[in-house]
Enzyme design. Structure first.
Site, PDB file in Angstrom:
ATOM      1  N   GLN A  33     -17.595   2.740  -2.168  1.00  0.00           N
ATOM      2  CA  GLN A  33     -16.998   3.664  -3.262  1.00  0.00           C
ATOM      3  C   GLN A  33     -17.591   4.344  -4.167  1.00  0.00           C
ATOM      4  OE1 GLN A  33     -14.131   0.968  -5.261  1.00  0.00           O
ATOM      5  NE2 GLN A  33     -15.957  -0.920  -4.529  1.00  0.00           N
ATOM      6  N   HIS A  64      -7.730  -8.573 -18.719  1.00  0.00           N
ATOM      7  CA  HIS A  64      -8.659  -9.779 -18.101  1.00  0.00           C
ATOM      8  C   HIS A  64      -8.041 -11.064 -18.404  1.00  0.00           C
ATOM      9  CE1 HIS A  64     -12.276  -7.333 -17.427  1.00  0.00           C
ATOM     10  NE2 HIS A  64     -11.274  -7.568 -15.977  1.00  0.00           N
ATOM     11  N   ASP A  88     -16.141  -7.642 -11.539  1.00  0.00           N
ATOM     12  CA  ASP A  88     -16.492  -6.614 -12.718  1.00  0.00           C
ATOM     13  C   ASP A  88     -17.295  -8.999 -13.116  1.00  0.00           C
ATOM     14  OD1 ASP A  88     -14.792  -7.422 -14.530  1.00  0.00           O
ATOM     15  OD2 ASP A  88     -14.028  -5.832 -13.405  1.00  0.00           O
ATOM     16  N   GLU A 108     -14.993 -10.801  -4.108  1.00  0.00           N
ATOM     17  CA  GLU A 108     -15.981  -9.197  -3.887  1.00  0.00           C
ATOM     18  C   GLU A 108     -16.095  -8.383  -2.559  1.00  0.00           C
ATOM     19  OE1 GLU A 108     -15.326  -7.245  -6.300  1.00  0.00           O
ATOM     20  OE2 GLU A 108     -15.713  -5.791  -4.957  1.00  0.00           O
ATOM     21  N   ASP A 139     -14.620  -9.251   3.010  1.00  0.00           N
ATOM     22  CA  ASP A 139     -12.859  -8.324   2.576  1.00  0.00           C
ATOM     23  C   ASP A 139     -12.264  -9.572   2.377  1.00  0.00           C
ATOM     24  OD1 ASP A 139     -11.030  -6.425   4.377  1.00  0.00           O
ATOM     25  OD2 ASP A 139     -10.159  -7.629   3.899  1.00  0.00           O
ATOM     26  N   ASP A 157      -6.842  -8.523  -8.277  1.00  0.00           N
ATOM     27  CA  ASP A 157      -7.699  -7.880  -9.954  1.00  0.00           C
ATOM     28  C   ASP A 157      -8.222  -6.761  -8.677  1.00  0.00           C
ATOM     29  OD1 ASP A 157      -9.061  -7.217 -11.509  1.00  0.00           O
ATOM     30  OD2 ASP A 157     -10.321  -8.359 -12.162  1.00  0.00           O
ATOM     31  N   SER A 158      -7.891  -6.290  -7.899  1.00  0.00           N
ATOM     32  CA  SER A 158      -8.035  -5.225  -7.298  1.00  0.00           C
ATOM     33  C   SER A 158      -8.574  -4.285  -7.727  1.00  0.00           C
ATOM     34  CB  SER A 158      -7.351  -4.858  -5.631  1.00  0.00           C
ATOM     35  OG  SER A 158      -5.820  -4.634  -6.665  1.00  0.00           O
ATOM     36  N   THR A 159      -8.593  -3.130  -6.728  1.00  0.00           N
ATOM     37  CA  THR A 159      -8.376  -1.507  -7.886  1.00  0.00           C
ATOM     38  C   THR A 159      -7.140  -1.231  -7.386  1.00  0.00           C
ATOM     39  OG1 THR A 159      -9.306  -1.154  -5.618  1.00  0.00           O
ATOM     40  CG2 THR A 159     -11.193  -1.201  -6.976  1.00  0.00           C
ATOM     41  N   PRO A 164     -10.059   0.586   1.647  1.00  0.00           N
ATOM     42  CA  PRO A 164      -9.588  -0.928   1.587  1.00  0.00           C
ATOM     43  C   PRO A 164      -9.039  -1.896   0.452  1.00  0.00           C
ATOM     44  CG  PRO A 164     -12.095  -0.400   0.524  1.00  0.00           C
ATOM     45  CD  PRO A 164     -10.747   1.032   0.585  1.00  0.00           C
TER      46      PRO A 164
HETATM   47  N1  AG3 Z   1      -7.929  -3.279 -12.117  1.00  0.00           N
HETATM   48  C1  AG3 Z   1      -7.272  -2.255 -11.609  1.00  0.00           C
HETATM   49  C2  AG3 Z   1      -8.406  -0.892 -12.376  1.00  0.00           C
HETATM   50  C3  AG3 Z   1      -6.832  -0.068 -12.014  1.00  0.00           C
HETATM   51  C4  AG3 Z   1      -7.127   1.292 -13.023  1.00  0.00           C
HETATM   52  N2  AG3 Z   1      -6.350   2.578 -12.237  1.00  0.00           N
HETATM   53  C5  AG3 Z   1      -7.011   3.786 -12.860  1.00  0.00           C
HETATM   54  N3  AG3 Z   1      -7.528   3.920 -13.564  1.00  0.00           N
HETATM   55  N4  AG3 Z   1      -6.376   4.598 -12.446  1.00  0.00           N
HETATM   56  C6  AG3 Z   1      -9.248  -3.118 -12.319  1.00  0.00           C
HETATM   57  C7  AG3 Z   1     -10.355  -4.370 -12.632  1.00  0.00           C
HETATM   58  C8  AG3 Z   1     -10.777  -4.874 -13.113  1.00  0.00           C
HETATM   59  N5  AG3 Z   1     -11.459  -6.654 -13.037  1.00  0.00           N
END
Ligand code: AG3
Length: 276
Positions: A33, A64, A88, A108, A139, A157-159, A164
């Site tokens: 990314q 968090h 993070d 991660e 993964d 705790d994903s994006t 992925p």
């Molecule tokens: N994970 C969720 C963030 C999603 C935010 N989405 C966005 N900005 N469009 C955060 C990870 C922090 N440990």
């Protein structure tokens, strides 16, 4: 006149959040990314992945604390916790507050997220060197698939569900999470905004519900995430977050406390309807 620099995250095709930037501290393309760290006037340092805000110095505590303490305090004494994503370190930091915790595995996919966090967000990454923490660059989907009755809690705790991370929002993943958990284990996943991601929430909730005997949903206010109202979905084999069994309640928190634990599970009507 001094030139002003502003960053906009387009949260939907029609809405954005815009911050005035002091300085761009880091920007690179990783194997997975685009990663950037900006210093902003309003929120302090912000971590962006593919242009999407993941954490800001000003409000990361909300997300968090809530992704961690609601499930941790639901369980009587969690010992082994696996975090999927979360490079993070903010989630790990909150988990490490519990004396019952013996082992935290951070899975991660992108080592450069951890590197950037250590360098630019020491206050978020501060527990990554706790002796109980093991970082595994892998993964998350494959990693979780390899586990059997292994842990008390799995935190996703994903994006966003892009690239992925797509598989982290799907039924086969929740099935392997179920298998990876002990007989009284708990799953919690971040599940986006009820205002902007209603369809995703409906799907994820019904998938978790189809895999776990009980499923729950709770909310927290995160100003820098899309719409400001963020959600978490829980799948539980035994414990009910409405009757938390935790004996240890973290005191050094800024959002979470037992009253918030209860209130976060009480949902607005439009959210209740979404989950029906
Ligand atoms: N994970 C969720 C963030 C999603 C935010 N989405 C966005 N900005 N469009 C955060 C990870 C922090 N440990």
């Amino acid at each position: 006149m001094e030139m002003e620099l502003w960053y906009t995250e387009k949260q939907t095709p029609n809405v954005g959040i815009t911050c005035k930037v002091k300085e761009t501290l880091w920007r690179c393309q990783t194997d997975y990314q685009e990663l950037a760290v900006l210093d902003t006037f309003q929120f302090g340092r912000i971590l962006l992945l593919d242009g999407m805000v993941q954490a800001t110095a000003a409000d990361e505590f909300v997300y968090h604390e809530m992704i961690v303490h609601v499930p941790m305090c639901t369980h009587p004494a969690p010992k082994t916790v696996v975090v999927v994503g979360g490079g993070d370190g903010g989630t790990v930091r909150e988990i490490c507050k519990y004396p019952s915790v013996e082992k935290v595995i951070l899975v991660e996919i992108d080592a450069q997220v951890v590197e950037a966090a250590r360098k630019f967000f020491p206050e978020i990454a501060c527990s990554l060197d706790d002796p109980r923490v093991e970082i595994c660059y892998a993964d998350g989907i494959e990693y979780i698939r390899s586990l059997d009755s292994f842990c008390d809690l799995i935190i996703v705790d994903s994006t966003e569900p892009v690239g992925p991370a797509i598989g982290l929002f799907d039924t086969p993943f929740y099935q392997s999470v179920f298998k990876a958990l002990k007989e009284d284990g708990i799953l919690v996943a971040q599940t986006e905004s009820p205002f902007f991601n209603a369809e995703l929430i409906r799907n994820v909730f019904s998938r978790v519900k189809s895999v776990f005997p009980s499923s729950y949903f709770y909310l927290a206010s995160v100003p820098t995430y899309p719409s400001g109202l963020w959600s978490f979905t829980m799948g539980s084999k035994k414990y009910d977050p409405q009757k938390p069994e935790g004996t240890f309640i973290p005191q050094n928190t800024r959002y979470y406390w037992p009253g918030i634990h209860k209130s976060s599970l009480i949902l607005p009507r439009f959210v209740q309807e979404l989950l029906e």
